[in-house]
Design a protein around this motif. Structure first.
Motif, PDB file in Angstrom:
ATOM      1  N   GLN A  39     -53.841  92.510 103.709  1.00  0.00           N
ATOM      2  CA  GLN A  39     -54.194  93.915 103.551  1.00  0.00           C
ATOM      3  C   GLN A  39     -53.079  94.622 102.812  1.00  0.00           C
ATOM      4  O   GLN A  39     -51.947  94.723 103.305  1.00  0.00           O
ATOM      5  CB  GLN A  39     -54.433  94.590 104.902  1.00  0.00           C
ATOM      6  N   ALA A  40     -53.403  95.092 101.619  1.00  0.00           N
ATOM      7  CA  ALA A  40     -52.449  95.845 100.812  1.00  0.00           C
ATOM      8  C   ALA A  40     -52.531  97.319 101.188  1.00  0.00           C
ATOM      9  O   ALA A  40     -53.548  97.775 101.719  1.00  0.00           O
ATOM     10  CB  ALA A  40     -52.770  95.649  99.331  1.00  0.00           C
ATOM     11  N   PRO A  41     -51.479  98.074 100.912  1.00  0.00           N
ATOM     12  CA  PRO A  41     -51.478  99.500 101.249  1.00  0.00           C
ATOM     13  C   PRO A  41     -52.673 100.227 100.637  1.00  0.00           C
ATOM     14  O   PRO A  41     -52.939 100.096  99.433  1.00  0.00           O
ATOM     15  CB  PRO A  41     -50.161  99.996 100.651  1.00  0.00           C
ATOM     16  N   GLY A  42     -53.387 100.976 101.456  1.00  0.00           N
ATOM     17  CA  GLY A  42     -54.519 101.753 100.971  1.00  0.00           C
ATOM     18  C   GLY A  42     -55.778 100.956 100.687  1.00  0.00           C
ATOM     19  O   GLY A  42     -56.754 101.509 100.172  1.00  0.00           O
ATOM     20  N   LYS A  43     -55.757  99.663 101.025  1.00  0.00           N
ATOM     21  CA  LYS A  43     -56.916  98.818 100.756  1.00  0.00           C
ATOM     22  C   LYS A  43     -57.434  98.185 102.040  1.00  0.00           C
ATOM     23  O   LYS A  43     -56.727  98.125 103.043  1.00  0.00           O
ATOM     24  CB  LYS A  43     -56.563  97.730  99.741  1.00  0.00           C
ATOM     25  N   GLN A  44     -58.666  97.687 101.973  1.00  0.00           N
ATOM     26  CA  GLN A  44     -59.238  97.005 103.117  1.00  0.00           C
ATOM     27  C   GLN A  44     -58.671  95.593 103.224  1.00  0.00           C
ATOM     28  O   GLN A  44     -58.225  95.004 102.237  1.00  0.00           O
ATOM     29  CB  GLN A  44     -60.764  96.950 102.979  1.00  0.00           C
ATOM     30  N   ARG A  45     -58.721  95.061 104.440  1.00  0.00           N
ATOM     31  CA  ARG A  45     -58.289  93.685 104.643  1.00  0.00           C
ATOM     32  C   ARG A  45     -59.230  92.762 103.884  1.00  0.00           C
ATOM     33  O   ARG A  45     -60.448  92.925 103.914  1.00  0.00           O
ATOM     34  CB  ARG A  45     -58.282  93.346 106.135  1.00  0.00           C
ATOM     35  N   GLU A  46     -58.660  91.762 103.206  1.00  0.00           N
ATOM     36  CA  GLU A  46     -59.478  90.831 102.438  1.00  0.00           C
ATOM     37  C   GLU A  46     -59.157  89.399 102.832  1.00  0.00           C
ATOM     38  O   GLU A  46     -58.033  89.066 103.177  1.00  0.00           O
ATOM     39  CB  GLU A  46     -59.262  91.025 100.929  1.00  0.00           C
ATOM     40  N   TRP A  47     -60.161  88.571 102.723  1.00  0.00           N
ATOM     41  CA  TRP A  47     -60.021  87.152 103.028  1.00  0.00           C
ATOM     42  C   TRP A  47     -59.266  86.457 101.901  1.00  0.00           C
ATOM     43  O   TRP A  47     -59.482  86.738 100.720  1.00  0.00           O
ATOM     44  CB  TRP A  47     -61.411  86.544 103.191  1.00  0.00           C
ATOM     45  N   VAL A  48     -58.376  85.532 102.276  1.00  0.00           N
ATOM     46  CA  VAL A  48     -57.565  84.817 101.288  1.00  0.00           C
ATOM     47  C   VAL A  48     -57.940  83.338 101.217  1.00  0.00           C
ATOM     48  O   VAL A  48     -58.185  82.796 100.138  1.00  0.00           O
ATOM     49  CB  VAL A  48     -56.065  84.945 101.617  1.00  0.00           C
ATOM     50  N   ALA A  49     -57.964  82.681 102.375  1.00  0.00           N
ATOM     51  CA  ALA A  49     -58.224  81.238 102.381  1.00  0.00           C
ATOM     52  C   ALA A  49     -58.622  80.812 103.783  1.00  0.00           C
ATOM     53  O   ALA A  49     -58.312  81.504 104.764  1.00  0.00           O
ATOM     54  CB  ALA A  49     -56.995  80.463 101.932  1.00  0.00           C
ATOM     55  N   GLN A  50     -59.293  79.650 103.867  1.00  0.00           N
ATOM     56  CA  GLN A  50     -59.626  79.095 105.161  1.00  0.00           C
ATOM     57  C   GLN A  50     -59.638  77.585 105.097  1.00  0.00           C
ATOM     58  O   GLN A  50     -59.794  76.988 104.016  1.00  0.00           O
ATOM     59  CB  GLN A  50     -60.974  79.599 105.661  1.00  0.00           C
ATOM     60  N   ILE A  51     -59.458  76.967 106.277  1.00  0.00           N
ATOM     61  CA  ILE A  51     -59.503  75.516 106.394  1.00  0.00           C
ATOM     62  C   ILE A  51     -60.242  75.175 107.677  1.00  0.00           C
ATOM     63  O   ILE A  51     -59.983  75.744 108.731  1.00  0.00           O
ATOM     64  CB  ILE A  51     -58.079  74.904 106.367  1.00  0.00           C
ATOM     65  N   THR A  52     -61.184  74.246 107.577  1.00  0.00           N
ATOM     66  CA  THR A  52     -61.976  73.860 108.733  1.00  0.00           C
ATOM     67  C   THR A  52     -61.245  72.793 109.548  1.00  0.00           C
ATOM     68  O   THR A  52     -60.215  72.254 109.121  1.00  0.00           O
ATOM     69  CB  THR A  52     -63.337  73.307 108.292  1.00  0.00           C
ATOM     70  N   SER A  53     -61.800  72.468 110.686  1.00  0.00           N
ATOM     71  CA  SER A  53     -61.204  71.435 111.529  1.00  0.00           C
ATOM     72  C   SER A  53     -61.226  70.083 110.835  1.00  0.00           C
ATOM     73  O   SER A  53     -60.383  69.222 111.123  1.00  0.00           O
ATOM     74  CB  SER A  53     -61.939  71.358 112.865  1.00  0.00           C
ATOM     75  N   GLY A  54     -62.150  69.917 109.919  1.00  0.00           N
ATOM     76  CA  GLY A  54     -62.230  68.667 109.164  1.00  0.00           C
ATOM     77  C   GLY A  54     -61.353  68.630 107.936  1.00  0.00           C
ATOM     78  O   GLY A  54     -61.283  67.605 107.251  1.00  0.00           O
ATOM     79  N   GLY A  55     -60.692  69.747 107.639  1.00  0.00           N
ATOM     80  CA  GLY A  55     -59.780  69.793 106.507  1.00  0.00           C
ATOM     81  C   GLY A  55     -60.353  70.358 105.224  1.00  0.00           C
ATOM     82  O   GLY A  55     -59.662  70.404 104.198  1.00  0.00           O
ATOM     83  N   SER A  56     -61.593  70.812 105.229  1.00  0.00           N
ATOM     84  CA  SER A  56     -62.175  71.434 104.037  1.00  0.00           C
ATOM     85  C   SER A  56     -61.570  72.814 103.825  1.00  0.00           C
ATOM     86  O   SER A  56     -61.407  73.574 104.775  1.00  0.00           O
ATOM     87  CB  SER A  56     -63.687  71.550 104.179  1.00  0.00           C
ATOM     88  N   THR A  57     -61.264  73.114 102.575  1.00  0.00           N
ATOM     89  CA  THR A  57     -60.608  74.379 102.258  1.00  0.00           C
ATOM     90  C   THR A  57     -61.428  75.216 101.288  1.00  0.00           C
ATOM     91  O   THR A  57     -62.212  74.688 100.492  1.00  0.00           O
ATOM     92  CB  THR A  57     -59.226  74.132 101.642  1.00  0.00           C
ATOM     93  N   ASN A  58     -61.225  76.524 101.375  1.00  0.00           N
ATOM     94  CA  ASN A  58     -61.823  77.469 100.443  1.00  0.00           C
ATOM     95  C   ASN A  58     -60.822  78.578 100.169  1.00  0.00           C
ATOM     96  O   ASN A  58     -60.025  78.925 101.056  1.00  0.00           O
ATOM     97  CB  ASN A  58     -63.115  78.074 101.007  1.00  0.00           C
ATOM     98  N   TYR A  59     -60.883  79.109  98.948  1.00  0.00           N
ATOM     99  CA  TYR A  59     -59.922  80.130  98.535  1.00  0.00           C
ATOM    100  C   TYR A  59     -60.621  81.283  97.835  1.00  0.00           C
ATOM    101  O   TYR A  59     -61.629  81.102  97.140  1.00  0.00           O
ATOM    102  CB  TYR A  59     -58.892  79.537  97.563  1.00  0.00           C
ATOM    103  N   ALA A  60     -60.039  82.463  97.971  1.00  0.00           N
ATOM    104  CA  ALA A  60     -60.473  83.595  97.171  1.00  0.00           C
ATOM    105  C   ALA A  60     -60.111  83.312  95.711  1.00  0.00           C
ATOM    106  O   ALA A  60     -59.099  82.659  95.427  1.00  0.00           O
ATOM    107  CB  ALA A  60     -59.790  84.874  97.638  1.00  0.00           C
ATOM    108  N   ASP A  61     -60.917  83.813  94.809  1.00  0.00           N
ATOM    109  CA  ASP A  61     -60.675  83.559  93.390  1.00  0.00           C
ATOM    110  C   ASP A  61     -59.295  84.053  92.955  1.00  0.00           C
ATOM    111  O   ASP A  61     -58.666  83.464  92.078  1.00  0.00           O
ATOM    112  CB  ASP A  61     -61.750  84.236  92.545  1.00  0.00           C
TER     113      ASP A  61
END
Length: 121
Positions: A39-61
């Motif tokens: 969350q940057a100043p004056g902005k909404q919280r945004e998703w950055v990255a995630q990893i599942t229990s199986g190790g699969s990952t996803n990222y914000a562009d």
């Protein structure tokens, strides 16, 4: 009761690197998804990255190719390696985990306290 404790934030020059850590403790049966938000100043919280229990990952562009998320299941810890940092990456970074607790065997979402990352020009 479950707690998430973050570490690793700080001040870095543009082009530099930081590594964030987030460790969970308490009555944990298992941990499903682990992720990072910011969350940057004056902005909404945004998703950055995630990893599942199986190790699969996803990222914000906006961070793809620069940030790497990983986890150590034995330590109930998630990491965010941030390379080639830009001033626009400046924000408070929060970890989030979906944790199945021992008593109820039900999943709940937990958040870390946040850690400041500041990237200077």
């Amino acid at each position: 009761q479950v707690q998430l404790v973050e570490s690793g934030g700080g001040l870095v020059q543009a082009g530099g690197s930081l590594r964030l850590s987030c460790a969970a403790s308490g009555s944990i049966f298992s941990i499903n998804v682990m992720g990072w938000y910011r969350q940057a100043p004056g902005k909404q919280r945004e998703w950055v990255a995630q990893i599942t229990s199986g190790g699969s990952t996803n990222y914000a562009d906006s961070v793809k190719g620069r940030f790497t998320i990983s986890r150590d299941n034995a330590k109930n810890t998630v990491y965010l390696q941030m390379n080639s940092l830009k001033p626009e990456d400046t924000a408070v970074y929060y970890c989030q985990m979906t944790i199945v607790v021992v008593i109820t065997r039900a999943p709940y979402n937990y958040w870390g306290q946040g850690t400041q990352v500041t990237v200077s020009t």
